[in-house]
Write a protein that holds these residues in place. Structure first.
Motif, PDB file in Angstrom:
ATOM      1  N   LEU A 209       0.830  -1.203   0.000  1.00 35.27           N
ATOM      2  CA  LEU A 209       0.000   0.000   0.000  1.00 35.27           C
ATOM      3  C   LEU A 209       0.866   1.254   0.000  1.00 35.27           C
ATOM      4  CD1 LEU A 209      -2.756   1.314   0.087  1.00 35.27           C
ATOM      5  CD2 LEU A 209      -2.705   1.159   2.580  1.00 35.27           C
ATOM      6  N   LEU A 210       1.987   1.236   0.715  1.00 35.45           N
ATOM      7  CA  LEU A 210       2.893   2.388   0.689  1.00 35.45           C
ATOM      8  C   LEU A 210       3.362   2.653  -0.732  1.00 35.45           C
ATOM      9  CD1 LEU A 210       4.603   4.573   2.032  1.00 35.45           C
ATOM     10  CD2 LEU A 210       6.330   2.820   2.513  1.00 35.45           C
ATOM     11  N   ALA A 211       3.717   1.606  -1.467  1.00 36.42           N
ATOM     12  CA  ALA A 211       4.129   1.792  -2.859  1.00 36.42           C
ATOM     13  C   ALA A 211       2.998   2.394  -3.679  1.00 36.42           C
ATOM     14  CB  ALA A 211       4.573   0.461  -3.453  1.00 36.42           C
ATOM     15  N   ALA A 212       1.775   1.883  -3.485  1.00 35.65           N
ATOM     16  CA  ALA A 212       0.625   2.420  -4.215  1.00 35.65           C
ATOM     17  C   ALA A 212       0.402   3.890  -3.879  1.00 35.65           C
ATOM     18  CB  ALA A 212      -0.627   1.608  -3.884  1.00 35.65           C
ATOM     19  N   LEU A 213       0.556   4.256  -2.615  1.00 31.82           N
ATOM     20  CA  LEU A 213       0.372   5.650  -2.200  1.00 31.82           C
ATOM     21  C   LEU A 213       1.459   6.546  -2.781  1.00 31.82           C
ATOM     22  CD1 LEU A 213      -0.574   4.977   1.531  1.00 31.82           C
ATOM     23  CD2 LEU A 213      -2.105   5.891  -0.235  1.00 31.82           C
ATOM     24  N   LEU A 214       2.694   6.033  -2.862  1.00 31.76           N
ATOM     25  CA  LEU A 214       3.766   6.817  -3.479  1.00 31.76           C
ATOM     26  C   LEU A 214       3.448   7.097  -4.946  1.00 31.76           C
ATOM     27  CD1 LEU A 214       6.937   5.094  -1.946  1.00 31.76           C
ATOM     28  CD2 LEU A 214       5.951   7.304  -1.315  1.00 31.76           C
ATOM     29  N   LEU A 215       2.947   6.099  -5.653  1.00 29.03           N
ATOM     30  CA  LEU A 215       2.575   6.307  -7.055  1.00 29.03           C
ATOM     31  C   LEU A 215       1.391   7.257  -7.175  1.00 29.03           C
ATOM     32  CD1 LEU A 215       2.897   2.682  -8.507  1.00 29.03           C
ATOM     33  CD2 LEU A 215       4.613   4.502  -8.426  1.00 29.03           C
ATOM     34  N   LEU A 216       0.398   7.104  -6.299  1.00 30.20           N
ATOM     35  CA  LEU A 216      -0.755   8.009  -6.328  1.00 30.20           C
ATOM     36  C   LEU A 216      -0.328   9.428  -5.983  1.00 30.20           C
ATOM     37  CD1 LEU A 216      -3.758   8.589  -6.557  1.00 30.20           C
ATOM     38  CD2 LEU A 216      -4.033   7.783  -4.197  1.00 30.20           C
ATOM     39  N   GLY A 217       0.553   9.565  -4.996  1.00 30.23           N
ATOM     40  CA  GLY A 217       1.051  10.890  -4.642  1.00 30.23           C
ATOM     41  C   GLY A 217       1.789  11.531  -5.797  1.00 30.23           C
ATOM     42  N   SER A 730       4.925  10.679 -20.572  1.00 30.41           N
ATOM     43  CA  SER A 730       4.373   9.404 -21.009  1.00 30.41           C
ATOM     44  C   SER A 730       4.433   8.438 -19.835  1.00 30.41           C
ATOM     45  CB  SER A 730       5.157   8.838 -22.196  1.00 30.41           C
ATOM     46  OG  SER A 730       6.501   8.556 -21.798  1.00 30.41           O
ATOM     47  N   ILE A 731       3.754   7.286 -19.968  1.00 35.48           N
ATOM     48  CA  ILE A 731       3.824   6.284 -18.920  1.00 35.48           C
ATOM     49  C   ILE A 731       5.236   5.721 -18.817  1.00 35.48           C
ATOM     50  CG2 ILE A 731       3.059   4.445 -20.480  1.00 35.48           C
ATOM     51  CD1 ILE A 731       2.379   4.752 -16.678  1.00 35.48           C
ATOM     52  N   GLU A 732       5.954   5.639 -19.955  1.00 30.51           N
ATOM     53  CA  GLU A 732       7.347   5.188 -19.905  1.00 30.51           C
ATOM     54  C   GLU A 732       8.196   6.125 -19.059  1.00 30.51           C
ATOM     55  OE1 GLU A 732       6.069   4.132 -24.238  1.00 30.51           O
ATOM     56  OE2 GLU A 732       5.571   5.613 -22.707  1.00 30.51           O
ATOM     57  N   ALA A 733       8.003   7.429 -19.269  1.00 27.54           N
ATOM     58  CA  ALA A 733       8.771   8.403 -18.500  1.00 27.54           C
ATOM     59  C   ALA A 733       8.368   8.388 -17.035  1.00 27.54           C
ATOM     60  CB  ALA A 733       8.567   9.798 -19.092  1.00 27.54           C
ATOM     61  N   SER A 734       7.079   8.213 -16.768  1.00 24.80           N
ATOM     62  CA  SER A 734       6.623   8.166 -15.372  1.00 24.80           C
ATOM     63  C   SER A 734       7.292   7.031 -14.608  1.00 24.80           C
ATOM     64  CB  SER A 734       5.100   8.014 -15.315  1.00 24.80           C
ATOM     65  OG  SER A 734       4.445   9.153 -15.828  1.00 24.80           O
ATOM     66  N   THR A 735       7.279   5.832 -15.194  1.00 25.07           N
ATOM     67  CA  THR A 735       7.884   4.697 -14.497  1.00 25.07           C
ATOM     68  C   THR A 735       9.381   4.884 -14.325  1.00 25.07           C
ATOM     69  OG1 THR A 735       8.096   3.500 -16.593  1.00 25.07           O
ATOM     70  CG2 THR A 735       6.129   3.077 -15.287  1.00 25.07           C
ATOM     71  N   THR A 740      13.517   5.213 -10.555  1.00 26.27           N
ATOM     72  CA  THR A 740      14.912   5.582 -10.297  1.00 26.27           C
ATOM     73  C   THR A 740      14.997   6.701  -9.266  1.00 26.27           C
ATOM     74  OG1 THR A 740      14.913   7.124 -12.190  1.00 26.27           O
ATOM     75  CG2 THR A 740      15.661   4.851 -12.585  1.00 26.27           C
ATOM     76  N   GLY A 741      13.956   7.554  -9.206  1.00 26.80           N
ATOM     77  CA  GLY A 741      13.941   8.592  -8.177  1.00 26.80           C
ATOM     78  C   GLY A 741      13.796   8.016  -6.783  1.00 26.80           C
ATOM     79  N   LEU A 742      12.913   7.007  -6.630  1.00 26.13           N
ATOM     80  CA  LEU A 742      12.775   6.355  -5.331  1.00 26.13           C
ATOM     81  C   LEU A 742      14.074   5.682  -4.932  1.00 26.13           C
ATOM     82  CD1 LEU A 742      10.942   5.443  -2.982  1.00 26.13           C
ATOM     83  CD2 LEU A 742      10.348   3.426  -4.349  1.00 26.13           C
ATOM     84  N   HIS A 743      14.733   5.056  -5.873  1.00 22.79           N
ATOM     85  CA  HIS A 743      16.041   4.456  -5.568  1.00 22.79           C
ATOM     86  C   HIS A 743      17.036   5.541  -5.172  1.00 22.79           C
ATOM     87  CE1 HIS A 743      20.114   3.041  -6.639  1.00 22.79           C
ATOM     88  NE2 HIS A 743      19.696   1.927  -6.044  1.00 22.79           N
ATOM     89  N   GLY A 744      16.994   6.679  -5.852  1.00 21.04           N
ATOM     90  CA  GLY A 744      17.890   7.780  -5.502  1.00 21.04           C
ATOM     91  C   GLY A 744      17.655   8.291  -4.100  1.00 21.04           C
ATOM     92  N   ILE A 745      16.384   8.332  -3.661  1.00 22.32           N
ATOM     93  CA  ILE A 745      16.082   8.736  -2.288  1.00 22.32           C
ATOM     94  C   ILE A 745      16.712   7.759  -1.302  1.00 22.32           C
ATOM     95  CG2 ILE A 745      14.211   8.978  -0.606  1.00 22.32           C
ATOM     96  CD1 ILE A 745      12.481  10.078  -2.892  1.00 22.32           C
TER      97      ILE A 745
END
Length: 797
Positions: A209-217, A730-735, A740-745
């Protein structure tokens, strides 16, 4: 930090205490406040439903209240109430002095409390989330719910998931590592067993759910396209992510009340639970199966019939071990001599209400019947008979059952039984009538005129149900002041260790060190243990035994407040970058200061040098805690990467356009991170050899390589921006950008820790105790391994 706690009458005591009993009381009191607030919301919209159509709430207001009721009751009331019981009683039941990580325990509570405040603030800064508690896409996107309050709700839930993850790590480590000597895992009390399974489920379900919330956010704040998607894919993606959390959540809610039923049935029947080992096996099977049935919530979607049939089978199959549990409870009563005290009435009521709730749930597990019942009051009734009927009723029984233990006073038995009678009547009027009026559509205030009388019965029942709790609160308030004093246990047949100490328990819990080596609970001297006993891998046994345990720290609440401000600032970016910058930067500074002081504080967690630690003998509790945390983080990245795979398959695997134009920067960064992991290994080896210069140089190299990685990644992103490619292109750019941004954090967080370790090692730390470097290494190696998976996904395939 102070080893001595201030008096309970002072605010400082409750703000700084790390003692598990104080934290438990904080959870219980806060969750009961939420229960009252959420209950008033229910009475508000039940009043609206007295007649069909708009009465005094507009459509959006009605949706806000219904959504708020669901979110508060599910996320901020029922599981936190169980967490309060677990905080207070699990250490007592397993013979521990406290939880494994007392300061993290306090931090988990304060994050929970702050998340509640952040959510409640969403009502004050515009329209709050009005999508129902399931937050279905695309209704959860700004195009349908544009108000900032919806984004603040997402931020509040994300903070709550962090709280739950910390709590899960703490309890898993405690139960597996801190049991009294001679207490095998199989023999721990059933409430502790149910809580152990609960936190294991929480660890994985809440991470999803945390992952889903991060994507929704990111969709709401940055404008990414995860739940917009190409065609219907985005809505289906949210369904998969949410219900992979949502169905285990049913058992996360119900397992602790089930454990309470077992405890109370044993106590008030005078009999041991029938088939105890089979019950434990059944609960383990349910916990595992709970992650294999989520698609039965999605039978009305475009999933193919073969997949729906498979999940219909798994959904019906999960009811079989539940049948065993129900029969075990019934046979325990049949073979016992029942004493009808108030706690038992609520436990029995929970079982009675659970049975129709479970049976009606089997209807929803069948594809054909689900087509008829989904989206109607049949689901509402079934849901409440399980969650409040089976779960909440037993938790209320737990309040009465453990009230004498927590307060040293006895409640009024007549008022307790009157409470149960009114509660049981009100509940069945409110929700039993929903089965009759099942054709009412969910989440709207309009319904067929022929159902008006049944809705009026529901509303009368709801007010009876709510009014019954006035009796409970009056009973408890009166009894705390003037109830009969309780010395030990007011119950004749108790089987668990919490009743073996004073009521309420002293700060240190026990008069000596608990042990079960003789087959029953005994207390021995806390002197240094004999050499043959299992010892802590975190510190030498004699040193641990001589430390005076700490019970107070101000830094958990500071770090929690900072985290709340940081997440609130991120949410405010949807409305105003200035507001976001002011609040977010303040939150970042407070969080950083609190975390730094947290790391510098001299804090001695209560720990018995002798304990039952199977299957983790010799591991060390901090290392075990880190392993458990990383297991949760695996689920977060697994859900994010799974979303990428889903989006790519939905768009067409070969039609996917890779965002980075060249794999060279990603390849270089792979070598950079692998080299940084080697530097951490060198730092640990130098620390073990007590070579300070080598430790400093190796940690410094790790930090430098982290900056190199971020520099290359920043350059790569800037090149994308220069060519007009952003996260919302695009969805490609979003993913690509979000993953990679979450990994960078994660890299940045690791660099903060590396910098702290570097500073401490410069001053001579870690030469006599290199374990902090080892624990940091586990995290840093995990971050590097994640990149090894991300590199081919986003650069090569």
């Amino acid at each position: 930090m102070s080893d001595e706690l201030p008096p309970r009458s002072t605010a400082r005591r409750w703000l700084t205490s790390t003692n598990h009993k104080d934290v438990g009381i904080l959870y219980i009191v806060t969750s009961l406040y939420v229960f009252v607030f959420g209950g008033l919301m229910a009475l508000l919209f039940r009043t609206q439903l007295w007649t069909a159509g708009e009465l005094f709430l507009t459509g959006i207001q009605y949706n806000e209240v219904v959504s708020g009721h669901g979110l508060l009751m599910i996320f901020w009331f029922i599981t936190p109430l169980a967490a309060g019981f677990a905080n207070y009683f699990v250490p007592l039941q397993i013979g521990a002095d406290d939880l494994a990580f007392p300061r993290l325990n306090a931090l988990s509570y304060w994050l929970y409390f702050v998340s509640l405040l952040v959510y409640l603030s969403s009502f004050l800064i515009g329209t709050t989330l009005a999508t129902g508690w399931t937050m279905y896409a695309p209704l959860n996107l700004p195009m349908y719910t544009p108000a900032i309050g919806g984004t603040v709700t997402v931020a509040a839930l994300a903070i709550l998931m962090l709280s739950s993850t910390i709590a899960s790590v703490n309890f898993i480590t405690t139960i597996h590592y801190c049991r009294a000597e001679g207490l095998s895992l199989l023999n721990v009390p059933l409430f502790t067993w149910t809580w152990l399974l609960t936190v294991w489920m929480m660890l994985f379900a809440f991470a999803t759910l945390l992952a889903a919330l991060l994507l929704l956010g990111s969709d709401r704040v940055l404008g990414t396209l995860f739940f917009v998607g190409e065609g219907p894919g985005g809505s289906l993606l949210w369904g998969h992510l949410f219900w992979f959390f949502g169905h285990p959540e049913v058992y996360i809610v119900f397992f602790p009340p089930l454990g309470l039923m077992f405890e109370m049935f044993q106590t008030f029947s005078g009999r041991r639970v029938v088939g105890r080992k089979w019950v434990i096996l059944a609960m383990i099977l349910i916990a595992l199966q709970s992650f294999l049935v989520w698609m039965h919530h999605m039978f009305l979607t475009t999933i193919n019939l073969e997949m729906k049939t498979l999940f219909m089978a798994t959904s019906i199959g999960i009811s079989l071990p539940f049948d065993l549990i129900v029969f075990s409870l019934i046979y325990t009563l049949v073979r016992g001599k029942i004493r009808f005290h108030t706690p038992f009435l609520f436990a029995l009521g929970g079982l009675i209400l659970l049975i129709p709730g479970g049976i009606t749930g089997v209807f929803l597990g069948a594809v054909v019947l689900d087509y008829e019942f989904r989206g109607t009051y049949w689901v509402v009734a079934h849901f409440h008979y399980i969650m409040l009927g089976g779960g909440g009723t037993a938790l209320i029984g737990g309040l009465y059952y453990w009230f004498p233990k927590m307060t040293g006073r006895m409640y009024d038995e007549f008022l307790g039984k009157l409470h149960f009678a009114v509660y049981f009547l009100g509940f069945n009027l409110a929700f039993g009538a929903q089965f009759v009026g099942w054709e009412t559509p969910r989440r709207v205030f309009d319904y067929a005129p022929g159902l008006t009388e049944w809705h009026q019965v529901m509303t009368i029942g709801a007010f009876l149900l709510g009014g019954s709790f006035l009796l409970m609160f009056y009973n408890f308030a009166k009894s705390i002041r003037s109830g009969d004093q309780v010395e030990g246990s007011p119950w004749q047949y108790v089987r668990t260790a919490e009743w073996a100490t004073a009521s309420p328990p002293p700060l240190e819990n026990w008069p000596g060190r608990p042990t079960y080596t003789s087959g029953s609970l005994e207390f021995v001297s806390r002197a240094a243990p004999d050499g043959g006993a299992a010892q802590s891998a975190d510190k030498p046994a004699i040193e641990s035994a001589r430390e005076h345990p700490s019970h107070s720290s101000p830094w958990p609440v500071v770090a929690a407040v900072g985290t709340g401000l940081l997440f609130l600032g991120i949410a405010l970016a949807q409305r105003s970058m200035l507001d976001a910058a002011v609040v977010g930067i303040a939150g970042f500074l407070v969080t950083t200061y609190g975390a730094l002081q947290f790391g510098l504080e001299e804090f001695h967690a209560p720990e018995s040098p002798v304990a039952a630690r199977w299957p983790f003998d010799g591991v060390g509790k901090t290392k075990l805690g880190m392993w458990v945390f990383l297991a949760s983080d695996v689920m977060v990245f697994g859900a994010i990467v799974g979303s990428y795979v889903f989006a790519r398959a939905n768009l067409g695997w070969n039609a996917w356009e890779t965002v980075p134009p060249s794999a060279i920067p990603g390849l270089v960064n792979t070598f950079v991170l692998l080299t940084s992991s080697f530097a951490v290994v060198l730092a640990l080896e130098y620390a073990r050899r007590e070579r300070q210069a080598g430790v400093v140089a190796s940690l410094g190299a790790t930090l430098v390589l982290g900056f190199v990685f971020l520099g290359i990644k920043g350059w790569e992103w800037s090149e994308e921006f220069a060519h007009g490619v952003y996260w919302d292109s695009s969805i490609e750019a979003s993913t690509y950008f979000v993953t990679t941004g979450l990994h960078g954090i994660h890299v940045i967080l690791g660099m903060f820790v590396a910098g702290f370790l570097l500073w401490r090692s410069w001053n001579g730390a870690y030469l006599d105790d290199p374990r902090p470097i080892e624990y940091f290494g586990l995290y840093w190696h995990f971050v590097d391994i994640v990149w090894v998976f991300l590199f081919p996904l986003f650069y090569l395939l």
